[in-house]
Scaffold this active site. Structure first.
Site, PDB file in Angstrom:
ATOM      1  CE  LYS A 109      39.600  49.194  68.086  1.00 47.28           C
ATOM      2  NZ  LYS A 109      40.619  48.690  67.180  1.00 47.28           N
ATOM      3  NE  ARG A 157      46.543  51.239  70.895  1.00 47.29           N
ATOM      4  CZ  ARG A 157      45.316  51.755  70.998  1.00 47.29           C
ATOM      5  NH1 ARG A 157      44.267  50.975  71.141  1.00 47.29           N
ATOM      6  NH2 ARG A 157      45.150  53.071  70.997  1.00 47.29           N
ATOM      7  CB  SER A 163      38.995  43.400  72.945  1.00 45.33           C
ATOM      8  OG  SER A 163      40.061  44.272  73.193  1.00 45.33           O
TER       9      SER A 163
END
Length: 212
Positions: free
Chosen positions: A140, A42, A111
């Site tokens: 997050k 990522r 997701s």
């Protein structure tokens, strides 16, 4: 790789910052030595060229351990390096669009942030679901809610697609997450920031196996 073929249990999501200044590729290889069996790379801030170079090197290391490499949220990089998978979020291009862009040979994980996301007809095309976040994490803040163990159990009863739980996953909650229905756990800082990434990965594997 068949999109329904998902034998993986310990899924590493890489994070350069979480490596705490240590060499990214050293951390990655240590994690693989410790038992990580699926890796998602990522990178949100690198240029396309730099991301591609990093992903190619990561793929070469993963290949030495027969571990698949998934690219997060960048179909161009995934296609160029012939990654083993692509992961997309709810705010990214949909699965059908991603499949058109990337071609038929690379499966796509998705997701899921709420049960409503499961109602999208294209969700059935997912290789696996990233259940995000299973527990809220301070790193997050853009998630709508947390699933929790009860939410994970409801999701497990609603779909046969493999579930990867991510979000504040720790050694001491791994067994409860697996027992609630997750097929795999996804770990970021718990491995990348650990003093000994190989030992941390081994500890997570041990917790997963105790839950089975």
């Amino acid at each position: 790789m068949n999109k329904r073929d998902f034998p993986f249990r310990l899924y590493l999501v890489t994070d350069e910052a979480a490596c705490l200044g240590r060499d990214f590729f050293w951390v990655l290889e240590q994690a693989l030595k410790g038992g990580v069996d699926l890796v998602q790379i990522r990178e949100k801030s690198l240029s396309l060229t730099d991301f591609m170079d990093k992903a190619l090197r990561a793929k070469a290391i993963c290949s030495q351990y027969n571990v698949p490499l998934i690219v997060n949220d960048n179909w161009q990089v995934a296609k160029a390096i012939q990654a083993d998978g692509l992961h997309i979020g709810q705010s990214d291009a949909g699965i059908q669009e991603a499949k058109l862009l990337i071609g038929p040979g690379i499966p796509v994980g998705l997701s899921l942030e709420t049960m409503d996301d499961l109602e999208d007809e294209s969700a059935k095309e997912a290789w696996y679901f990233g259940v995000s976040p299973v527990f809220r994490t301070p790193t997050k803040q853009d998630t709508r809610s947390e699933w929790g163990l009860e939410g994970l159990q409801r999701l497990r009863s609603a779909t046969s697609i493999p579930l990867v739980a991510i979000g504040n996953v720790k050694e001491d909650n791994t067994q409860s997450i697996i027992n609630a229905g997750a097929d795999a756990i996804a770990v970021v800082s718990g491995i990348c920031s650990a003093p000994d990434p190989a030992k941390a990965a081994e500890n997570f594997r041990n917790q997963i196996e105790k839950a089975v």
